[in-house]
Design a protein around this motif. Structure first.
Motif, PDB file in Angstrom:
ATOM      1  N   LEU A  28      55.135 -51.264  68.649  1.00 16.07           N
ATOM      2  CA  LEU A  28      56.120 -50.670  67.756  1.00 16.07           C
ATOM      3  C   LEU A  28      55.576 -50.514  66.335  1.00 16.07           C
ATOM      4  O   LEU A  28      54.829 -51.369  65.842  1.00 16.07           O
ATOM      5  CB  LEU A  28      57.381 -51.542  67.721  1.00 16.07           C
ATOM      6  N   LYS A  70      62.983 -52.010  71.093  1.00 18.35           N
ATOM      7  CA  LYS A  70      62.123 -50.952  71.625  1.00 18.35           C
ATOM      8  C   LYS A  70      62.949 -49.852  72.277  1.00 18.35           C
ATOM      9  O   LYS A  70      62.673 -48.655  72.098  1.00 18.35           O
ATOM     10  CB  LYS A  70      61.120 -51.525  72.627  1.00 18.35           C
ATOM     11  N   HIS A  71      63.963 -50.238  73.021  1.00 14.98           N
ATOM     12  CA  HIS A  71      64.808 -49.238  73.674  1.00 14.98           C
ATOM     13  C   HIS A  71      65.448 -48.317  72.637  1.00 14.98           C
ATOM     14  O   HIS A  71      65.425 -47.078  72.792  1.00 14.98           O
ATOM     15  CB  HIS A  71      65.895 -49.908  74.506  1.00 14.98           C
ATOM     16  N   ASP A 121      62.855 -46.057  70.934  1.00 13.53           N
ATOM     17  CA  ASP A 121      62.432 -45.001  71.858  1.00 13.53           C
ATOM     18  C   ASP A 121      63.477 -43.899  71.980  1.00 13.53           C
ATOM     19  O   ASP A 121      63.158 -42.778  72.431  1.00 13.53           O
ATOM     20  CB  ASP A 121      62.149 -45.584  73.242  1.00 13.53           C
ATOM     21  N   ASN A 122      64.702 -44.197  71.587  1.00 14.01           N
ATOM     22  CA  ASN A 122      65.789 -43.220  71.676  1.00 14.01           C
ATOM     23  C   ASN A 122      66.252 -42.732  70.305  1.00 14.01           C
ATOM     24  O   ASN A 122      67.393 -42.269  70.154  1.00 14.01           O
ATOM     25  CB  ASN A 122      66.957 -43.822  72.457  1.00 14.01           C
ATOM     26  N   TYR A 175      54.757 -54.923  71.484  1.00 16.39           N
ATOM     27  CA  TYR A 175      55.481 -53.835  72.122  1.00 16.39           C
ATOM     28  C   TYR A 175      54.986 -52.465  71.642  1.00 16.39           C
ATOM     29  O   TYR A 175      55.571 -51.438  71.995  1.00 16.39           O
ATOM     30  CB  TYR A 175      56.982 -53.971  71.824  1.00 16.39           C
ATOM     31  N   GLY A 195      61.958 -45.863  63.630  1.00 14.44           N
ATOM     32  CA  GLY A 195      62.223 -44.770  64.547  1.00 14.44           C
ATOM     33  C   GLY A 195      62.747 -43.599  63.739  1.00 14.44           C
ATOM     34  O   GLY A 195      62.128 -43.169  62.772  1.00 14.44           O
TER      35      GLY A 195
END
Length: 291
Positions: free
Chosen positions: A27, A91-92, A95-96, A25, A49
């Motif tokens: 990441l 991943k969602h 990404d946020n 992905y 993240g």
């Protein structure tokens, strides 16, 4: 013979090899290991993240691991036809702006066995959820982070049991919100399966010899009132493997800010597990509001 067969279905560890990787992905991640509160070594991925919000995900049990669930090797009759990849929600979130800790509960994936070398449906795994939170809390970059718990099925049970332990989850002040996906008592599960009583009794006898208790005896509902953070309960109303009265009882015992998200999706328990990855924005909204 029947007793061993039934008990193995419900408590045998390492039934699902790891099948996915964050590399697929794109990441940024770190392979990590850390102890549960009883010293059992757990292994997982820390998906990197932001540093102010972290999700700790605890997966469902027996045939699952931190990567999710795969139909491969699960026999001719499968409850879901495709891989359920938990890295989709990871991943969602990343990404946020979140970081995301995915780890294997004891006896699953790449984590060690605990002192009781069987899957306990939550009472022993509660020590894993606490260990995961303590690990994140102990990392300098997350010293001021708010932690959200994304707990799925047996992960929900383990998280709820963790609120009943001495020095339990309610003492971890940086834990700010919970999403409990399809909490399930063992007794409700075997009843919903329609398993004949003689098979239930045969399996229970073997399991009690293995774990020291009958899986139908511990009841995480007793610990629900101890949950002291905003909690969203997610349940597929068409799930044939549960009793909705039990889910409603779980929700009604919550003495905190709460929401019951009742889904109307495919008639399979696994549909809700898959829903988390395909509707991660709905899950994130709860954490955005409370972390």
């Amino acid at each position: 013979m029947f007793g061993n067969m039934i008990s193995n279905m419900m408590t045998k560890p390492y039934q699902s090899p790891l099948f996915d990787s964050p590399e697929a992905y794109g990441l940024d991640y770190e392979n990590v290991e850390f102890p549960a509160t009883d010293g059992t070594i757990l292994r997982g991925w820390l998906i990197k993240g932001g540093t102010d919000k972290v999700i700790v995900e605890s997966h469902f049990g027996v045939q699952c691991n931190r990567g999710g669930w795969s139909p491969e090797g699960k026999g001719p009759i499968k409850p879901w036809k495709e891989d359920i990849k938990f890295l989709r929600q990871a991943k969602h979130f990343v990404d946020n702006g979140y970081s995301f800790l995915m780890y294997d509960l004891r006896g699953h994936g790449e984590s060690d066995l605990g002192p009781k070398p069987w899957v306990s449906w939550g009472p022993e795994e509660a020590k894993d959820v606490l260990g995961a939170v303590d690990y994140i809390s102990g990392r300098p970059e997350f010293a001021n982070a708010s932690i959200g718990l994304l707990s799925i099925c047996m992960g929900s049970g383990a998280t709820t049991y963790s609120y009943g332990l001495e020095d339990g989850m309610q003492t971890r002040k940086n834990v700010k919100a919970l999403v409990a996906v399809q909490p399930l008592l063992y007794s409700c599960f075997v009843d919903a399966l329609g398993m004949p009583g003689f098979l239930q009794r045969a399996g229970a006898k073997v399991t009690k010899e293995r774990l020291g208790f009958d899986l139908a005896e511990p009841n995480f509902l007793d610990h629900v009132p101890n949950i002291n953070i905003p909690t969203m309960v997610v349940q597929n109303q068409n799930d044939p493997w549960t009793q909705l009265d039990m889910v409603n009882d779980y929700y009604n015992r919550l003495n905190t800010t709460k929401e019951l998200k009742m889904l109307d999706i495919e008639k399979s328990r696994f549909a809700a597990y898959n829903w988390v990855g395909t509707n991660a924005a709905d899950v994130q909204a709860w954490f955005d509001k409370h972390l």
